[in-house]
Design an enzyme around this catalytic site. Structure first.
Site, PDB file in Angstrom:
ATOM      1  N   HIS A 285      35.632  33.665  32.594  1.00 54.50           N
ATOM      2  CA  HIS A 285      35.818  34.786  33.374  1.00 54.50           C
ATOM      3  C   HIS A 285      35.704  34.456  34.868  1.00 54.50           C
ATOM      4  O   HIS A 285      35.878  35.409  35.653  1.00 54.50           O
ATOM      5  CB  HIS A 285      34.562  35.734  32.968  1.00 54.50           C
TER       6      HIS A 285
ATOM      7  N   LYS B 271      32.460  47.309  44.357  1.00 53.37           N
ATOM      8  CA  LYS B 271      32.641  46.153  43.466  1.00 53.37           C
ATOM      9  C   LYS B 271      31.153  45.187  43.939  1.00 53.37           C
ATOM     10  O   LYS B 271      30.502  45.633  44.940  1.00 53.37           O
ATOM     11  CB  LYS B 271      33.811  45.198  43.565  1.00 53.37           C
ATOM     12  N   ARG B 272      30.908  44.189  43.137  1.00 52.86           N
ATOM     13  CA  ARG B 272      29.797  43.590  43.444  1.00 52.86           C
ATOM     14  C   ARG B 272      30.124  43.051  44.915  1.00 52.86           C
ATOM     15  O   ARG B 272      31.302  42.765  45.600  1.00 52.86           O
ATOM     16  CB  ARG B 272      29.575  42.565  42.639  1.00 52.86           C
TER      17      ARG B 272
ATOM     18  N   LYS C 110      35.056  38.409  47.525  1.00 49.60           N
ATOM     19  CA  LYS C 110      35.637  39.454  47.357  1.00 49.60           C
ATOM     20  C   LYS C 110      36.100  40.021  48.586  1.00 49.60           C
ATOM     21  O   LYS C 110      36.686  41.058  48.900  1.00 49.60           O
ATOM     22  CB  LYS C 110      34.848  40.637  46.749  1.00 49.60           C
TER      23      LYS C 110
ATOM     24  N   THR D 206      39.180  44.383  37.505  1.00 54.83           N
ATOM     25  CA  THR D 206      39.249  45.796  36.412  1.00 54.83           C
ATOM     26  C   THR D 206      39.300  46.884  37.404  1.00 54.83           C
ATOM     27  O   THR D 206      39.899  47.814  36.999  1.00 54.83           O
ATOM     28  CB  THR D 206      38.495  45.499  35.385  1.00 54.83           C
TER      29      THR D 206
ATOM     30  N   LYS E   5      41.657  50.630  37.420  1.00 52.42           N
ATOM     31  CA  LYS E   5      41.035  51.922  37.191  1.00 52.42           C
ATOM     32  C   LYS E   5      41.597  52.717  38.489  1.00 52.42           C
ATOM     33  O   LYS E   5      41.882  53.712  38.365  1.00 52.42           O
ATOM     34  CB  LYS E   5      39.524  51.829  37.577  1.00 52.42           C
TER      35      LYS E   5
END
Ligand code: D6G
Length: 833
Positions: free
Chosen positions: A372, A563-564, A569, A671, A675
């Site tokens: 992952h 998101k986290r 990120k 993901t 969405k």
């Protein structure tokens, strides 16, 4: 009620107790209120009603559940066993109502009693048994496996406390425990009859058995009991109900009576406390070293319980292990359950007395591993001394697996000692380590990444030696998300609009929405999409008002990153854009800059100080922006506390713009990106993870691309990246950093962001500076397009229409066909006759 003497009372059919019609349903709900909750309409609380409705739904699930499980046995099907340390399930009631097709009837029944179903749904705790994407993926996958009618069972840990509740105090993240089980859950059934004793510690003895075989006995162990709790997982529009079996740790002895009687109460319950710590709390971080041993204990605990359960079930209908790999597929969700390879070997060799070669053949044929992330935590490793103390027999087995593998490698590439060291399961060094990714790779017939780019990088950068050794094992399975939760449940207006145009099959066949692309010039449809988005934005604005006390203008562009919180990120890049925008308006109060609301949400690992500082930064910048009268109607910013599945269900449909801005090569898939696009947001993003495939599907024109590619990132780093060169070349970046450094956004502590700015100027490992100008360029394109509402909506339609590929049904079909060899089974309910 009529008596039916000719009916066998042991055969349950859907009848006056469990029928789906409104009259039966109404009766069932009030029956449960009375008999299950022991309340009447005068004494019932809203929570009692939630319990009663949940039980009424559960009854209807139970019918299908029992039927499904007995059909699996009757057909002796091959089953998938999905092993995951995390499941971010989200609330169950709405999802079950939708999947069973009883949402509307239930809503109407409750409305007759002046109860709003939507309000009731909000009372359900949101079980957060996962940290982020990996756990939510597992939940989407369970939904898809059931919807496709695939015989499957999920295994995991029943954490008493899921991911922490996030509060924001003075701009900082504060963590509070999340007692999701405090009020009990109607969805779980304890199955004490399947309790399993799990061993830890002890030592290994050898003996030769009567047939002359060398046997290993793991003795003097400490035992902990694993109690399974079963949750029903309903398919959409079929009768399949699979099981999610979560293990809870319980001490073998509740307390030591002798010690208790001697008056040492604390010591009397010590053993219980230590044993039960195993399933107490979800490991709260993906990157801190703390609690290592407990983490390994958690992993072994749920794996040992699950493997035992799998073998028990297999043996129920088979006398020998010849067909084991034809009936059992085991999917490892990341390396957290990788110890499964050694545990299955232990059970097959030590307990079931299979020859090593046979046991190994079955283990590899049954097991598959999903990687992952390329980040260091993908390479989970345990210090050998700790491992040996906790799991002495497993270490021996791992050594044996390793030796046999290294022998093969040596034969294929003689005398390449460096290669042997690289592929070894044991990492040499001052403290030897067990490399779990190597164990998973060597013990699996399939190793997959979760998006095309990521799978390529797994082969070329993460595990290149293994890709040469086992070229046929490596494959890609691009992630997906379930349209049931992420469209049908989260965005009912959009769902209705889609159904009106394409019929009602699309939630199970998301490809069928592609015909919507043909309506991109239909003014009525475009208008409808705009109205739906507007309503979702108003709902989101209400959430922001409630949780952040910030009033948003629903006409502004809603620019969302949820998101986290993690450096790769790049929430920080987004903040720098916000600062730059703020300064632009300050400098030029009459400038015609598009009104924007920049929204963030996400949790930071409690031990990840930099990520927590980013949350504080977002709140500091938001405080300056939101209190500056010059920003009114032009710029707003908010950090929505306590991101969760249920918050996402409100936030995602309300977004205009989806921020997917990780440094290329770092986000395995994402993901959230899927969405958002499904709900008609346009993406601003890098060529990273599944962004690449999303852009291919929705069309290059319908995606705001910016930034370096993975190859360019690599080359830039290789050449010796100097962020200062980029800062000097970019007046806007320089200005934003100078302001941050000056303490302008942190007047109470001018030096708060010095370290952060210094890090960007000197190292910038995630290449924010390199991507900044291009990011601003893409943001300017966003502004321009948003001023043409019809053009924007047209592109949104293309995003919605082309997301068929990103349904988790497609992902799971690929897993089933290409990795597991598991086939769908239609479940028929007994007839009423
Ligand atoms: C679930 C549903 C129930 C079934 C039980 C045991 O709780 O109907 O009997 O699983 O299933 P196995 O563990 O025997 O597959």
């Amino acid at each position: 009620m009529s008596t039916k003497p000719d009916k066998d009372p042991r055969i349950m059919v859907e009848d006056d107790r469990t029928g789906m019609d409104p009259v039966t349903l109404e009766r069932a709900i009030y029956d449960h209120l009375f008999y299950t909750c022991a309340k009447d309409e005068h004494s019932a609380t809203a929570h009692d009603l939630l319990t009663a409705v949940s039980h009424a739904v559960r009854d209807r699930l139970v019918h299908r559940w029992i039927r499904t499980q007995s059909s699996y046995y009757a057909h002796d099907v091959k089953r998938t066993h999905y092993l995951s340390a995390e499941y971010l399930l989200g609330r169950a009631l709405a999802n079950n109502l939708i999947n069973l097709g009883m949402y509307e009837n239930t809503r109407k029944v409750l409305a007759r009693h002046n109860v709003d179903l939507a309000d009731l749904l909000e009372l359900e705790p949101d079980p957060g048994l996962g940290n982020g994407g990996l756990g939510r993926l597992a939940a989407c996958f369970l939904d898809s496996m059931a919807t496709l009618g695939l015989p499957a069972i999920g295994y995991g840990i029943r954490y008493e406390f899921g991911i922490f509740e996030q509060l924001i105090q003075d701009g900082w993240q504060i963590e509070r425990r999340d007692p999701w089980l405090q009020i009990g859950s109607p969805w779980e059934l304890p199955r004490l009859e399947y309790t399993i004793a799990v061993n830890f510690y002890g030592r290994v003895e050898q003996h030769v058995d009567e047939r002359g075989r060398l046997c290993h006995d793991w003795v003097d162990t400490q035992q902990v009991l694993g109690i399974p709790y079963d949750l029903p997982i309903a398919g959409y529009g079929n009768n399949t109900v699979n099981t999610l079996r979560l293990w809870s740790a319980r001490a073998t002895r509740q307390f030591n009576l002798a010690v208790f009687n001697a008056g040492d109460f604390r010591r009397a319950v010590e053993e219980k406390t230590i044993s039960e710590a195993i399933s107490k709390v979800l490991y709260p971080a993906d990157h801190t070293p703390e609690g290592k041993e407990l983490r390994l204990r958690q992993q072994y605990f749920f794996v040992a319980c699950s493997i035992h359960d799998i073998v028990r079930r297999y043996k129920k209908v088979h006398d020998n292990f010849d067909q084991f790999a034809d009936k059992v597929a085991i999917q490892l969700n990341d390396t957290h359950p990788a110890i499964s390879v050694a545990e299955l070997m232990r059970v097959l060799v030590d307990v079931e007395k299979l020859p090593w070669e046979k046991a190994w053949e079955l283990t590899v044929a049954a097991t598959a591993y999903t990687n992952h992330t390329l980040l260091p935590e993908a390479l989970e490793r345990w210090p050998v001394p700790m491992f040996e103390r906790l799991l002495p027999r497993h270490l021996q087995l791992i050594y044996e697996i390793n030796q046999r593998t290294l022998r093969q490698v040596h034969i294929a590439s003689p005398n390449d000692n460096a290669l042997l060291q690289r592929v070894s399961i044991i990492e040499e060094g001052p403290e030897k380590q067990v490399r779990m990714a190597h164990l998973a790779t060597i013990g699996s017939h399939s190793i997959n990444g979760v998006a095309a780019l990521h799978s390529e990088l797994v082969k070329t950068k993460l595990l290149p030696d293994f890709a040469r050794l086992y070229p046929n094992r490596f494959n890609n399975k691009t992630n997906g998300v379930t349209p049931r939760r992420w469209i049908l449940q989260a965005n009912p207006l959009l769902a209705a609009a889609i159904s009106k145009r394409v019929g009602t099959n699309w939630p199970a066949q998301l490809d069928s929405v592609k015909i919507l692309a043909g309506l991109d010039k239909d003014p009525a449809f475009i208008e409808e999409i705009r109205v739906i988005k507007q309503a979702a934005k108003e709902r989101l604005a209400r959430l922001v008002a409630k949780r952040c006390d910030v009033i948003l203008d629903p006409q502004a562009l809603f620019d969302v990153q949820v998101k986290r919180i993690h450096e790769y990120k790049r929430q920080l890049l987004n903040v720098l854009h916000a600062i730059s925008r703020y300064l632009e308006i300050k400098r030029n109060p009459n400038c015609d800059l598009l009104p924007r609301a920049i929204l963030f949400a996400g949790k930071a690992a409690p031990g990840y100080a930099v990520a927590k500082l980013h949350i504080k930064l977002i709140n500091d910048v938001a405080a300056i922006i939101n209190t500056d009268p010059a920003m009114k109607g032009r710029l707003a910013m908010a950090f929505i506390p306590n991101y969760s599945v249920s918050a996402a269900e409100i936030i995602i449909p309300g977004a205009d713009l989806s921020e997917q801005i990780s440094t290329a090569g770092m986000e395995a898939s994402g993901t959230g990106n899927m969405k958002f696009a499904m709900n008609g947001a346009l993406t601003i993003g890098t060529l990273d993870g599944a962004n690449i495939e999303i852009r291919e599907h929705v069309g290059h024109d319908n995606f705001f691309l910016f930034g370096l590619t993975e190859a360019e990132v690599s080359a830039t780093k290789h050449q010796g990246y100097s962020p200062m060169e980029y800062i000097q070349a970019s007046p806007k970046l320089k200005e934003a950093l100078d302001y941050l450094d000056s303490g302008f956004f942190s007047p109470d502590d001018a030096s708060r962001y010095h370290g952060l700015v210094k890090g960007l100027r000197e190292h910038d490992p995630y290449l924010l500076c390199a991507d900044f100008d291009d990011y601003l360029r893409a943001q300017a394109e966003v502004d321009l397009l948003y001023r043409q509402p019809n053009e924007w909506a047209r592109k949104a339609v293309h995003n919605i229409a082309k997301m068929g590929f990103f349904s988790s049904d497609r992902s799971i079909r690929e897993y089933a066909d290409e990795i597991w060899g598991v086939r769908s089974l239609d479940i028929e309910l007994p007839s009423k006759a």
